[in-house]
Enzyme design. Structure first.
Site, mmCIF file in Angstrom:
data_model
loop_
_atom_site.group_PDB
_atom_site.id
_atom_site.type_symbol
_atom_site.label_atom_id
_atom_site.label_comp_id
_atom_site.label_asym_id
_atom_site.label_seq_id
_atom_site.Cartn_x
_atom_site.Cartn_y
_atom_site.Cartn_z
ATOM 1 C CG ASP A 140 -1.903 1.083 1.286
ATOM 2 O OD1 ASP A 140 -2.721 1.170 0.350
ATOM 3 O OD2 ASP A 140 -1.873 1.889 2.244
ATOM 4 C CD GLU A 180 -2.158 2.396 -3.497
ATOM 5 O OE1 GLU A 180 -3.273 2.807 -3.859
ATOM 6 O OE2 GLU A 180 -1.855 2.241 -2.306
#
Length: 568
Positions: A206, A262
Site C-alpha cells: 500500500d 502501489e
C-alpha cells in the site's frame, strides 16, 4: 512459500490476479460482513474462472476507520473475518487448488490504536518515541507544514502529551511510520517474515512510494490540490529506493514470491527504478496515469469523461517504457476506483459488449492482469439514492468539502456517483434473490446492495454462455495457452484512429492482432498495410459472428477481436 520449492522463478509473469475485498465478498455468519470462510467457500468459483493468485485487502486487526488500512496489530486476524486457523485453512485450500495468496502490506502508517503509537504518544524518550513522525509546532503554534491529508483536513495532528504534531497523510487515525528509524524497518521486516513463513505468496504494498519523506519538510505550492499537497515532501522520497532495496535484501530475496507496489504520483521512468530486476526492489507497481485521465479541478471527484486517445497514449507509453526493463501490472479497477464498465465503457445498452472489450484490451497486453471482484460479471457503479448510503471515509470527506465550497448539489451527486470508492465495495452478488441477501449474507449488509444485483449476479452469468464471465475465462485460458500473450513485444498499430485501439504482440513467428472499438456506433476499420498480406485466424471476439479471417472490419459498438498470425 520458500524458494526451495519447485516453482518457476518469475511465476507471477504468467499469472492472473483476482482481488478480493473480504468485507464484501461472502458472509457465512450473518454478520453482514464477508469473512475468510466465505472466501474458502467460493474458491471453486475462482478456480473455474482460471485465476492463479488472490490478493486480499487487509484482514488484520483494525478499528476499520479506513476499512482495514488502519492496522492495530499486524500479527492478528480481524475477528470480523475469522481466526488465524481460518486463514491457515484458506491458504491450504487455495494452494490445493493451485491458487496463491498475496496479502496487503500497509506499512506507510498504522492505526492510532497500534501499541507502537500508544507508546509513542506518551513521551519523547521511550522505545517507541521515534516510531512515528513527530514535529514541533511553528512559533505561532501552527502545524509544521501546510500539507493536507488525503481524506480532508490538515496532515498534522497535535498531541498534548508530547507538545508536538504527528504526520498522517491519510486519516488522523492513521499516523505515518518513521522509516528513517532503522528499528521501525526491522520490526516491519520481522512481521513480513512471519507471514512468509506461514506460507503466503507475496504482498501488494500500500502507498509504498510514500514511505520516504524529505527531511527539509517543504511547504506545498499554493495551487496544489490540497488533499494531495503532501506529494511535495512525501512522494518518491529521497530514500525510498534505498529502503526497498534493503527490504528486498533482508526479506523478499529469501522467498519465491511476488510483489506489487502501489505507487501514486509515479511516472513510467520512475517505475523502472522500482521494477528493474537488476535493482532488486519490486516485481511491478500500480501506476495511476490512466486513472487520472478524467480528473478535474478538484482532482479525482469530477464529472469529466476520459478521451480514448489519452488512454491509448498512456497505456502505450507504459508498455514501451517497461519493455525489457521492468514489468507492468494491468488493471482497470480496484477497491479505490469506480467500476471499469461505467468509467471506460458503456454501462447501459452496451454493458456486456464494452465490459468484454475492456477485458480483451487489457488481458492481451504485456504484464500481469488484475481482476477486481465483480469485474468478471460486468458490474457497474451503484447509483445510491441518498448520501446516507455511502460508507467510504474519502467520499464523506469530499461531500463535506464540496458543500463548504458551495458547489452545486447536482455536481456533488454526479462526481460522487462517478468516483466514490463505494462503487467497488457493494456486496458481491452470488444470485439474484434479494430475499436471500443475493447469496451474500443472511443478515443486514454493512453497505447497501446495488439495485443491479437482481440482473447482474454470478448465478445468471454462469447460466449464460455469452456472459462477461465466460469471456474473461477465455481470456485467461488464452494467456496460459499462448506464450506470445505473456512474452510478446507490444506495438501500437493505429496511433491516430479516433475510435479504435489496435495493437500487436509478437514473439518469434507468432503475432497477436488485438483490435478494440470504443465507439457506440459502427465504424470501418482498415487493417494497416503491413498486416494485410498476413493470414490470421480469429481467436476470440465479443460478438458471435465476427469474420474468421484477418482483414478490414466493420466494427460494431465496442467490438473487440483477437487474431493469431502463426508463421511457424
Amino acid at each position: 512459500m520458500s524458494k526451495e520449492q519447485p516453482l518457476e522463478k518469475d511465476w507471477w509473469k504468467k499469472s492472473v490476479v483476482y482481488q478480493i475485498y473480504p468485507q464484501s465478498f461472502k458472509d457465512t455468519t450473518g454478520s453482514g460482513k464477508g469473512d475468510l470462510n466465505g472466501i474458502i467457500e467460493k474458491l471453486p468459483y475462482l478456480a473455474d474462472l482460471g485465476i492463479d493468485v488472490i490478493w486480499l485487502n487487509p484482514i488484520y486487526q483494525s478499528p476499520l476507520v479506513d476499512n482495514g488500512y488502519d492496522i492495530a496489530d499486524y500479527y492478528q486476524i480481524n475477528p470480523d473475518y475469522g481466526t488465524m486457523d481460518d486463514f491457515k485453512r484458506l491458504l491450504e485450500e487455495a494452494h490445493r487448488l493451485g491458487i496463491k495468496i498475496i496479502m496487503d502490506l500497509v506499512v506507510n502508517h498504522t492505526s492510532d490504536q497500534h501499541e507502537w503509537f500508544k507508546q509513542s504518544c506518551q513521551s519523547r524518550d521511550n522505545e517507541y518515541a521515534d516510531f512515528y513522525i513527530w514535529k514541533d509546532p511553528k512559533e505561532d503554534g501552527s502545524a509544521p507544514t501546510n500539507w493536507g491529508s488525503t481524506f480532508g483536513g490538515p496532515a498534522w495532528e497535535y498531541v498534548e502529551s508530547r507538545g508536538q504534531y504527528y504526520l498522517h497523510l491519510f486519516a488522523k487515525e492513521q499516523p505515518d511510520l518513521n522509516w528513517e528509524n532503522p528499528n521501525v524497518r526491522q520490526a516491519i521486516y520481522e512481521m513480513m517474515k512471519f507471514w512468509f513463513e506461514l506460507g503466503i505468496d507475496g504482498f501488494r504494498m500500500d502507498v509504498i512510494s510514500l514511505i520516504s519523506k524529505r527531511q527539509d519538510w517543504p511547504d506545498a505550492p499554493e495551487d496544489a490540490v490540497y488533499t494531495k499537497s503532501y506529494y511535495v515532501g512525501a512522494s518518491n522520497g529521497p530514500r525510498v529506493h534505498e529502503f526497498l532495496h534493503e527490504m528486498n535484501r533482508e526479506v523478499l530475496s529469501k522467498y519465491n514470491i511476488m510483489t506489487v507496489g502501489e505507487t501514486a504520483n509515479t511516472n513510467s521512468d520512475q517505475a523502472i527504478l522500482y521494477t528493474d530486476p537488476a535493482r532488486e526492489e519490486l516485481n511491478m507497481v500500480f501506476h495511476f496515469d490512466h486513472m487520472h485521465l478524467d480528473y478535474g479541478p478538484f482532482g479525482k471527484f469530477s464529472d469529466i469523461r476520459f478521451k480514448m486517445s489519452d488512454l491509448r497514449d498512456v497505456l502505450t507509453e507504459w508498455q514501451n517504457k517497461l519493455e525489457n526493463r521492468g514489468w507492468n501490472s494491468l488493471y482497470w479497477s480496484n477497491h479505490d476506483q469506480p467500476r471499469a464498465v461505467t468509467r471506460f465503457g458503456n454501462d447501459t445498452k452496451y454493458r456486456v459488449e464494452s465490459a468484454k472489450m475492456l477485458g480483451t484490451l487489457l488481458h492481451m497486453m504485456k504484464g500481469t492482469p488484475y481482476v477486481y471482484q465483480g469485474e468478471e460479471l460486468g458490474m457497474r457503479n451503484v447509483r445510491f439514492t441518498s448520501f446516507d448510503q455511502y460508507r467510504d471515509i474519502e467520499t464523506l470527506g469530499v461531500k463535506k468539502e464540496f458543500e463548504e465550497k458551495g458547489l452545486p448539489e447536482s455536481y456533488i451527486k454526479e462526481s460522487i456517483f462517478l468516483k466514490s470508492r463505494d462503487n467497488a465495495r457493494t456486496p458481491m452478488p452470488w444470485n439474484g434473490d434479494e430475499q436471500s441477501g443475493f447469496g451474500f449474507t443472511t443478515g443486514t449488509p454493512w453497505i447497501d446492495f446495488s439495485p443491479d444485483h437482481a440482473e447482474i449476479n454470478v448465478e445468471s452469468c454462469l447460466a449464460d454462455q455469452n456472459s462477461v464471465f465466460y469471456h474473461y475465462k477465455e481470456l485467461i485460458r488464452l494467456r496460459k495457452m499462448f506464450p506470445v500473450v505473456v512474452d510478446g513485444k507490444y506495438e501500437l498499430i493505429n496511433p491516430t484512429d479516433s475510435d479504435v485501439y489496435g495493437y500487436t504482440r509478437t514473439l518469434g513467428k507468432q503475432k497477436l492482432v488485438v483490435i478494440c472499438s470504443f465507439a457506440e456506433y459502427k465504424v470501418n476499420y482498415k487493417l494497416p498495410a503491413p498486416l494485410k498480406n498476413q493470414s490470421g485466424k480469429l481467436l476470440l471476439s465479443n460478438y458471435q459472428d465476427t469474420k474468421k479471417e484477418l482483414g478490414d472490419l466493420e466494427l460494431r459498438p465496442y467490438e473487440a477481436v483477437i487474431y493469431l498470425i502463426d508463421e511457424s
